[in-house]
Motif scaffolding. Structure first.
Motif, PDB file in Angstrom:
ATOM      1  N   GLU A   1      -5.065  28.337  -4.169  1.00 33.81           N
ATOM      2  CA  GLU A   1      -3.738  28.033  -3.596  1.00 33.81           C
ATOM      3  C   GLU A   1      -3.365  26.605  -3.998  1.00 33.81           C
ATOM      4  OE1 GLU A   1      -3.888  28.365   0.629  1.00 33.81           O
ATOM      5  OE2 GLU A   1      -4.569  30.441   0.623  1.00 33.81           O
ATOM      6  N   PRO A   2      -2.065  26.379  -4.187  1.00 28.78           N
ATOM      7  CA  PRO A   2      -0.928  27.308  -4.125  1.00 28.78           C
ATOM      8  C   PRO A   2      -0.808  28.154  -5.402  1.00 28.78           C
ATOM      9  CG  PRO A   2      -0.165  25.105  -4.649  1.00 28.78           C
ATOM     10  CD  PRO A   2      -1.638  24.985  -4.416  1.00 28.78           C
ATOM     11  N   ILE A   3      -0.161  29.272  -5.277  1.00 26.10           N
ATOM     12  CA  ILE A   3       0.024  30.184  -6.406  1.00 26.10           C
ATOM     13  C   ILE A   3       0.791  29.497  -7.529  1.00 26.10           C
ATOM     14  CG2 ILE A   3       1.067  32.357  -7.146  1.00 26.10           C
ATOM     15  CD1 ILE A   3      -1.382  32.662  -5.365  1.00 26.10           C
ATOM     16  N   GLU A   4       1.757  28.630  -7.172  1.00 27.95           N
ATOM     17  CA  GLU A   4       2.564  27.941  -8.195  1.00 27.95           C
ATOM     18  C   GLU A   4       1.690  27.073  -9.095  1.00 27.95           C
ATOM     19  OE1 GLU A   4       5.097  28.630  -4.539  1.00 27.95           O
ATOM     20  OE2 GLU A   4       3.075  27.857  -4.979  1.00 27.95           O
ATOM     21  N   LEU A   5       0.647  26.467  -8.520  1.00 25.43           N
ATOM     22  CA  LEU A   5      -0.242  25.632  -9.327  1.00 25.43           C
ATOM     23  C   LEU A   5      -1.056  26.483 -10.293  1.00 25.43           C
ATOM     24  CD1 LEU A   5      -1.372  22.870  -9.984  1.00 25.43           C
ATOM     25  CD2 LEU A   5      -2.976  23.101  -8.062  1.00 25.43           C
ATOM     26  N   ARG A   6      -1.444  27.685  -9.879  1.00 23.39           N
ATOM     27  CA  ARG A   6      -2.143  28.604 -10.784  1.00 23.39           C
ATOM     28  C   ARG A   6      -1.271  28.910 -11.996  1.00 23.39           C
ATOM     29  NH1 ARG A   6      -6.419  31.900  -8.782  1.00 23.39           N
ATOM     30  NH2 ARG A   6      -5.663  33.616 -10.109  1.00 23.39           N
TER      31      ARG A   6
ATOM     32  N   HIS B   1       0.838  -1.189   0.000  1.00 25.25           N
ATOM     33  CA  HIS B   1       0.000   0.000   0.000  1.00 25.25           C
ATOM     34  C   HIS B   1       0.878   1.246   0.000  1.00 25.25           C
ATOM     35  CE1 HIS B   1      -3.834  -1.886   0.254  1.00 25.25           C
ATOM     36  NE2 HIS B   1      -3.538  -2.534   1.361  1.00 25.25           N
ATOM     37  N   ALA B   2       0.973   1.892  -1.155  1.00 26.91           N
ATOM     38  CA  ALA B   2       1.752   3.123  -1.247  1.00 26.91           C
ATOM     39  C   ALA B   2       1.100   4.233  -0.435  1.00 26.91           C
ATOM     40  CB  ALA B   2       1.881   3.550  -2.703  1.00 26.91           C
ATOM     41  N   GLU B   3      -0.251   4.147  -0.208  1.00 30.62           N
ATOM     42  CA  GLU B   3      -0.943   5.200   0.508  1.00 30.62           C
ATOM     43  C   GLU B   3      -0.400   5.396   1.915  1.00 30.62           C
ATOM     44  OE1 GLU B   3      -3.981   3.283  -2.235  1.00 30.62           O
ATOM     45  OE2 GLU B   3      -2.329   2.691  -0.951  1.00 30.62           O
ATOM     46  N   GLN B   4       0.078   4.319   2.535  1.00 32.66           N
ATOM     47  CA  GLN B   4       0.597   4.426   3.886  1.00 32.66           C
ATOM     48  C   GLN B   4       1.762   5.400   3.932  1.00 32.66           C
ATOM     49  OE1 GLN B   4       1.550   0.365   4.786  1.00 32.66           O
ATOM     50  NE2 GLN B   4      -0.590  -0.249   5.038  1.00 32.66           N
ATOM     51  N   GLU B   5       2.544   5.428   2.859  1.00 29.32           N
ATOM     52  CA  GLU B   5       3.694   6.319   2.790  1.00 29.32           C
ATOM     53  C   GLU B   5       3.269   7.710   2.338  1.00 29.32           C
ATOM     54  OE1 GLU B   5       7.406   6.534  -0.243  1.00 29.32           O
ATOM     55  OE2 GLU B   5       7.099   4.609   0.756  1.00 29.32           O
ATOM     56  N   TRP B   6       2.286   7.792   1.427  1.00 34.64           N
ATOM     57  CA  TRP B   6       1.870   9.071   0.872  1.00 34.64           C
ATOM     58  C   TRP B   6       1.160   9.960   1.885  1.00 34.64           C
ATOM     59  CZ3 TRP B   6      -0.527   7.728  -4.580  1.00 34.64           C
ATOM     60  CH2 TRP B   6       0.497   7.174  -5.383  1.00 34.64           C
ATOM     61  N   ASN B   7       0.450   9.338   2.839  1.00 36.61           N
ATOM     62  CA  ASN B   7      -0.346  10.126   3.770  1.00 36.61           C
ATOM     63  C   ASN B   7       0.475  11.165   4.516  1.00 36.61           C
ATOM     64  OD1 ASN B   7      -2.766   8.924   3.135  1.00 36.61           O
ATOM     65  ND2 ASN B   7      -2.623   7.364   4.726  1.00 36.61           N
ATOM     66  N   THR B   8       1.755  10.904   4.705  1.00 42.68           N
ATOM     67  CA  THR B   8       2.612  11.857   5.407  1.00 42.68           C
ATOM     68  C   THR B   8       3.145  12.936   4.483  1.00 42.68           C
ATOM     69  OG1 THR B   8       4.588  10.477   5.004  1.00 42.68           O
ATOM     70  CG2 THR B   8       3.330  10.048   7.010  1.00 42.68           C
ATOM     71  N   LEU B   9       2.884  12.836   3.169  1.00 44.59           N
ATOM     72  CA  LEU B   9       3.426  13.793   2.197  1.00 44.59           C
ATOM     73  C   LEU B   9       2.325  14.569   1.476  1.00 44.59           C
ATOM     74  CD1 LEU B   9       6.120  11.425   0.644  1.00 44.59           C
ATOM     75  CD2 LEU B   9       6.489  13.189   2.356  1.00 44.59           C
ATOM     76  N   LEU B  10       1.114  14.573   2.024  1.00 41.55           N
ATOM     77  CA  LEU B  10       0.003  15.269   1.384  1.00 41.55           C
ATOM     78  C   LEU B  10       0.085  16.775   1.624  1.00 41.55           C
ATOM     79  CD1 LEU B  10      -2.945  12.868   2.276  1.00 41.55           C
ATOM     80  CD2 LEU B  10      -1.680  13.000   0.135  1.00 41.55           C
ATOM     81  N   GLU B  11      -0.292  17.539   0.604  1.00 38.66           N
ATOM     82  CA  GLU B  11      -0.378  18.992   0.705  1.00 38.66           C
ATOM     83  C   GLU B  11      -1.781  19.416   0.281  1.00 38.66           C
ATOM     84  OE1 GLU B  11       2.843  21.092  -1.252  1.00 38.66           O
ATOM     85  OE2 GLU B  11       4.017  19.246  -1.279  1.00 38.66           O
ATOM     86  N   ASN B  12      -2.287  20.463   0.897  1.00 40.53           N
ATOM     87  CA  ASN B  12      -3.625  20.928   0.577  1.00 40.53           C
ATOM     88  C   ASN B  12      -3.609  21.904  -0.595  1.00 40.53           C
ATOM     89  OD1 ASN B  12      -5.197  19.556   2.496  1.00 40.53           O
ATOM     90  ND2 ASN B  12      -4.584  20.992   4.090  1.00 40.53           N
ATOM     91  N   ILE B  13      -4.591  21.756  -1.493  1.00 38.09           N
ATOM     92  CA  ILE B  13      -4.845  22.778  -2.501  1.00 38.09           C
ATOM     93  C   ILE B  13      -6.223  23.358  -2.218  1.00 38.09           C
ATOM     94  CG2 ILE B  13      -3.454  21.545  -4.202  1.00 38.09           C
ATOM     95  CD1 ILE B  13      -6.138  21.003  -5.694  1.00 38.09           C
ATOM     96  N   LEU B  14      -6.410  24.626  -2.564  1.00 35.19           N
ATOM     97  CA  LEU B  14      -7.654  25.328  -2.300  1.00 35.19           C
ATOM     98  C   LEU B  14      -8.263  25.747  -3.627  1.00 35.19           C
ATOM     99  CD1 LEU B  14      -9.060  26.140   0.396  1.00 35.19           C
ATOM    100  CD2 LEU B  14      -8.157  28.445   0.027  1.00 35.19           C
ATOM    101  N   ILE B  15      -9.530  25.354  -3.861  1.00 34.95           N
ATOM    102  CA  ILE B  15     -10.189  25.702  -5.115  1.00 34.95           C
ATOM    103  C   ILE B  15     -11.567  26.307  -4.840  1.00 34.95           C
ATOM    104  CG2 ILE B  15      -9.014  23.885  -6.416  1.00 34.95           C
ATOM    105  CD1 ILE B  15     -11.614  22.252  -6.319  1.00 34.95           C
ATOM    106  N   ARG B  16     -12.034  27.138  -5.783  1.00 33.82           N
ATOM    107  CA  ARG B  16     -13.397  27.651  -5.742  1.00 33.82           C
ATOM    108  C   ARG B  16     -14.178  26.994  -6.872  1.00 33.82           C
ATOM    109  NH1 ARG B  16     -12.565  32.729  -6.252  1.00 33.82           N
ATOM    110  NH2 ARG B  16     -12.904  33.411  -4.087  1.00 33.82           N
ATOM    111  N   VAL B  17     -15.294  26.368  -6.530  1.00 38.29           N
ATOM    112  CA  VAL B  17     -16.109  25.659  -7.509  1.00 38.29           C
ATOM    113  C   VAL B  17     -17.351  26.486  -7.810  1.00 38.29           C
ATOM    114  CG1 VAL B  17     -17.306  23.514  -8.044  1.00 38.29           C
ATOM    115  CG2 VAL B  17     -15.297  23.474  -6.565  1.00 38.29           C
ATOM    116  N   ALA B  18     -17.575  26.790  -9.087  1.00 36.88           N
ATOM    117  CA  ALA B  18     -18.753  27.554  -9.497  1.00 36.88           C
ATOM    118  C   ALA B  18     -20.018  26.717  -9.321  1.00 36.88           C
ATOM    119  CB  ALA B  18     -18.600  27.992 -10.947  1.00 36.88           C
ATOM    120  N   PRO B  19     -21.175  27.359  -9.136  1.00 35.58           N
ATOM    121  CA  PRO B  19     -22.419  26.603  -8.904  1.00 35.58           C
ATOM    122  C   PRO B  19     -22.724  25.574  -9.985  1.00 35.58           C
ATOM    123  CG  PRO B  19     -22.751  28.928  -8.407  1.00 35.58           C
ATOM    124  CD  PRO B  19     -21.376  28.816  -9.015  1.00 35.58           C
ATOM    125  N   GLN B  20     -22.401  25.876 -11.254  1.00 37.53           N
ATOM    126  CA  GLN B  20     -22.734  24.949 -12.341  1.00 37.53           C
ATOM    127  C   GLN B  20     -21.819  23.729 -12.388  1.00 37.53           C
ATOM    128  OE1 GLN B  20     -21.376  27.939 -12.749  1.00 37.53           O
ATOM    129  NE2 GLN B  20     -19.755  27.900 -14.318  1.00 37.53           N
TER     130      GLN B  20
END
Length: 305
Positions: free
Chosen positions: A283-288, A212-231
């Protein structure tokens, strides 16, 4: 195996009213003489088997005989039947179908399952799952062509150990002879799957302990922030089910999504761009910046428009 055949025969007789010796012989791939001996053994063990003569005759269980159903409740039995039914369809597994017949004998009458499961295989190459399952069961090497995350086309040869279904997709784990290490492969990226006649030695890796690669990935997660339009709300909710969600007064939604290495995640860019103006990355600005660059490259393909 005689014992296994006798047990299976008991369940079949419980599930059907009358079965002839010829039908039982065909189903268990033995002679009718063997079936007669098996019936004698079951009668001697105390099972109330009755012989019916004439057209449509055969063997059945005495009327009124019921199997003890106390070991499993209605919920347990019907859930097991549902899951096994889905798997037997995917893998064309006769053994699973036989188990379903046995479970149906101890399922409460007039009680139907309220659970449905669909292990869809439309994303996989035809017969790929069957070949991989057979390779695992018979410890046989499997060959295939694979497109990896870097879009590289490679021929692979693996000793398959484990199949599992996650994120609506089938995966296979095994020892990759090319990399000389354990690897996980997504079936939707596999082509020209071939089950060879070459056998491999069983691995010390326990089948209860998949990689299970997820066991290792869980410690390397980063949050991204998005705005979703109503449609775009319904599609975004389908795609990002584990996000933290907050409705805004204008009907839009802010989502905070944990992603493994978001700036390198090609799947994330493709997914976000597929929403068009339905999603804006905050966020993050780099992803934009990365998304803006990809949009510009796409526009450059259509200079005449």
């Amino acid at each position: 195996m005689k014992l296994e055949r006798l047990i299976a025969m008991i369940y079949k007789l419980l599930h059907h009213e009358v079965l002839s010796a010829s039908v039982l012989a065909e189903q268990f791939q033995v002679s009718q003489r063997t079936i007669y001996r098996d019936i004698d053994v079951l009668c001697a063990a105390g099972l109330p088997i009755v012989s019916y003569q004439g057209s449509g005759g055969g063997y059945g269980i005495m009327n009124g005989y019921k199997m003890d159903k106390s070991l499993l409740g209605a919920y347990d039995v019907n859930s097991l039947i549902t899951v096994l039914g889905s798997l037997s369809t995917v893998f064309q597994d006769q053994r699973a179908q036989s188990t379903i017949e046995r479970l149906q004998n101890i399922a409460p009458e007039h009680h139907h399952s309220n659970l449905a499961i669909n292990f869809n295989t439309y994303r996989t190459e035809p017969h790929a799952l069957l070949f991989l399952r057979q390779g695992i069961t018979d410890t046989r090497v499997v060959r295939f062509d694979y497109i990896n995350a870097n879009n590289e086309h490679k021929a692979r040869e693996i000793e398959p150990l484990w199949l599992h279904f996650k994120y609506s997709t089938w995966y296979v784990q095994g020892f990759c002879r090319t990399r000389q290490d354990y690897r996980e492969f997504r079936l939707s990226r596999m082509m020209n799957v071939e089950l060879t006649e070459e056998h491999f030695q069983a691995h010390p890796l326990s089948p209860q302990e998949p990689i299970h690669a997820e066991q290792e990935w869980n410690t390397l997660l980063e949050n991204i922030l998005i705005r979703v339009a109503p449609q775009a709300l319904s599609e975004a909710l389908d795609q990002f089910q584990q996000a933290d969600k907050e409705f805004q007064t204008d009907g839009s939604m802010i989502m905070r999504i944990p992603v493994y290495q978001p700036l390198e995640a090609k799947w994330l860019r493709s997914t976000l761009l597929s929403f068009g103006d339905g999603i804006e990355v905050l966020e993050p600005i780099e992803l934009r910046s990365i998304l803006k660059q990809q949009l510009q490259q796409a526009l450059n393909l259509y200079p005449e428009v």
